[in-house]
Design an enzyme around this catalytic site. Sequence first.
Site, mmCIF file in Angstrom:
data_model
loop_
_atom_site.group_PDB
_atom_site.id
_atom_site.type_symbol
_atom_site.label_atom_id
_atom_site.label_comp_id
_atom_site.label_asym_id
_atom_site.label_seq_id
_atom_site.Cartn_x
_atom_site.Cartn_y
_atom_site.Cartn_z
ATOM 1 N N LYS A 154 0.840 -1.204 0.000
ATOM 2 C CA LYS A 154 0.000 0.000 0.000
ATOM 3 C C LYS A 154 0.874 1.252 0.000
ATOM 4 O O LYS A 154 1.925 1.297 0.663
ATOM 5 C CB LYS A 154 -0.911 -0.028 1.229
ATOM 6 C CG LYS A 154 -1.962 1.066 1.291
ATOM 7 C CD LYS A 154 -2.837 0.844 2.518
ATOM 8 C CE LYS A 154 -3.920 1.903 2.668
ATOM 9 N NZ LYS A 154 -4.763 1.640 3.864
ATOM 10 N N LEU A 204 -6.380 8.936 3.571
ATOM 11 C CA LEU A 204 -6.437 7.549 4.058
ATOM 12 C C LEU A 204 -7.722 7.253 4.814
ATOM 13 O O LEU A 204 -8.142 6.091 4.893
ATOM 14 C CB LEU A 204 -5.253 7.207 4.972
ATOM 15 C CG LEU A 204 -3.893 7.023 4.310
ATOM 16 C CD1 LEU A 204 -2.811 6.871 5.383
ATOM 17 C CD2 LEU A 204 -3.885 5.806 3.402
ATOM 18 N N SER A 230 -9.321 2.038 2.714
ATOM 19 C CA SER A 230 -8.322 2.789 1.978
ATOM 20 C C SER A 230 -7.308 1.924 1.249
ATOM 21 O O SER A 230 -6.460 2.436 0.521
ATOM 22 C CB SER A 230 -7.590 3.732 2.941
ATOM 23 O OG SER A 230 -6.931 2.997 3.968
ATOM 24 N N ILE A 251 -7.901 1.391 10.142
ATOM 25 C CA ILE A 251 -8.255 2.131 11.356
ATOM 26 C C ILE A 251 -9.763 2.290 11.492
ATOM 27 O O ILE A 251 -10.259 2.777 12.494
ATOM 28 C CB ILE A 251 -7.556 3.507 11.399
ATOM 29 C CG1 ILE A 251 -7.535 4.088 12.816
ATOM 30 C CG2 ILE A 251 -8.204 4.482 10.412
ATOM 31 C CD1 ILE A 251 -6.715 5.349 12.970
ATOM 32 N N GLY A 252 -10.501 1.854 10.456
ATOM 33 C CA GLY A 252 -11.962 1.918 10.516
ATOM 34 C C GLY A 252 -12.618 0.935 9.564
ATOM 35 O O GLY A 252 -13.837 0.967 9.385
ATOM 36 N N GLY A 253 -11.799 0.083 8.954
ATOM 37 C CA GLY A 253 -12.308 -0.885 7.983
ATOM 38 C C GLY A 253 -11.470 -0.967 6.728
ATOM 39 O O GLY A 253 -11.858 -1.610 5.750
ATOM 40 N N SER A 254 -10.306 -0.345 6.709
ATOM 41 C CA SER A 254 -9.554 -0.113 5.474
ATOM 42 C C SER A 254 -8.832 -1.324 4.915
ATOM 43 O O SER A 254 -8.328 -1.270 3.801
ATOM 44 C CB SER A 254 -8.549 1.029 5.679
ATOM 45 O OG SER A 254 -9.221 2.259 5.719
#
Length: 581
Positions: A154, A204, A230, A251-254
């Site tokens: 990434k 991001l 992301s 950090i939230g579903g990335s």
Amino acid sequence: MPPNGDFSTIMPGDTSKHIQPSTTSVSWQEVSKIKMAEREERLAQRPEWRLKAIVPPQQHDVSKHPTSELTPRELEIVRLDATAIADAIRTRQYSAVETLKAFCHVASIAQDLTNCLTEVCFDEGLSRAQELDRYLEETGQVVGPLHGVPVSIKDHIRVKGHDTSTGYIAWAGHTVAEKDAVVVDILRRAGAVIYVKTANPQTLLSLETNNNIYGRTLNPFNRSLTPGGSSGGESALIAVHGSPLGIGTDIGGSIRIPAVYMGLYGLKGSVGRLPHAGLMGSHDGMDAIVGALGPLATSARDLALFCHVMSQYEPWLVEPPLLEIPWRQEVVDGEGIPDKLSIAILWDDGVVTPHPPILDALQRTQDALTAAGHEVITWEPIDHQEAWDLITKLYFLDGGEEYREVLQNEPWVSQTEWIMSQVPNGGKPYSVAEIFKLNLEREAFRAKVAAHWNATKARTTSGRHVDAILSPAAATLAPPHDTTRWWGYTSYWNLMDYSAVVFPAGRFHAAGYRSVTLRGGVVHTGEPRNDKEYFIRAQWDPKTYNNAPVGLQLVGRRLNEERLLGVLRGVEEAIATYHDP
């Protein structure tokens, strides 16, 4: 090369990552033009790897094109997972060079069709593959467990000698890495070959992938849909066999969202389990809510392989926040995992009811589990809207100031506008006293959910609490671009710092679709409960999501990654042996 040794990495606490926005007079459009020209120049050096057929822009499904011009031998290679590739190179069935060439061939076409790549380093990768082949030929030994395996990275993860623009115009061309991130260094030591970096979105902090440097990344199964974010460049590339294993962050579903949108496996471990030093992004140093690095792959066993390799090289010796917890592969393989699992299903989080294909997948999985003798109960949702309200405060302790500063010389893309509309506290930074209070709220929330999980032992016939929670990863399949509106099915577990894995559950076909009748009382069917649910319910049209992959999420306790993968193994075995009447 021994497993441990000196790590040539950016150490935790390195301050060079705090790049100031460019103050030059070059427009953002010119920066974009320069970066895209650099990428095209490198791709153009290998015209034999570009697609010869013309694909019209209006063609939605392009998923077969990236492998359409491969030789039979190349096709054999790219259809293998990373575990099989490592074995095949070790036994000299394939060389590292021919393996890499096959994946570069696919990656070049994938880029032309989906816009998934950022930095292209084919020549560097081929040079390394040649070294690895010579080493194996001369010594009869592999360098490490990933000898010759191509791995994609990434964009915001540092790779020595390559830009780390992270989707920001201000950072493009100003952030060439002097050293590898810890994860990249370990991959190299293990014998992996780095050959591409992949697209991530502006900021991001987005579950789609779009930025002003390279533009939008597309879903190869249906280019009118997002591949997620992301880590969307990773998911688009891996889904069409342009990479066997990729590294993302979450950090939230990335990791989970792009993996589930692309029919892949993805693992978000708990913070402190996998290396995280040497990444570039906004809010470095903020530890109220921390992202986790992890793999995206085409098999569950590759997730375990990645984690095993990371542990084998003892990254906690150079990255102090990491916990010294060696990988326990025997647990993944079933040691200590009950023969009869207890699984709780979250059907509806109380905020947004998932679209029918996701509920269908949950129903089919429940039927498979019960047919195999496992126990299934309903997971009652606990305060998912409140969790979102709290996690957005933790995301934006500075009121979004750093994002606004870095983006001052470029426009916000649509999903940046949406997430910035979620900034709480009137866009003002929180005081120290307020941050202390938010941290206490976070810990109180974690304790409440942990107690809720512990209480499930009163509802299971075994008297044990449930082994995992089966859940949607999102309320929709991969949605149309710029329409993501709810992260609650993934970000909730970041707030908890629970381990979570996503796995594929089929492909959605709109023609003749009929949803399964669900057993009553598990989902909300009345009037929309809020604006988010109203928007997402209105999105539902089978034709919109035609050919989109379907996937689900399995959630385990904190720092229980091996046990989670062991439970996933049991779930997938039940699915594989189930015959739907």
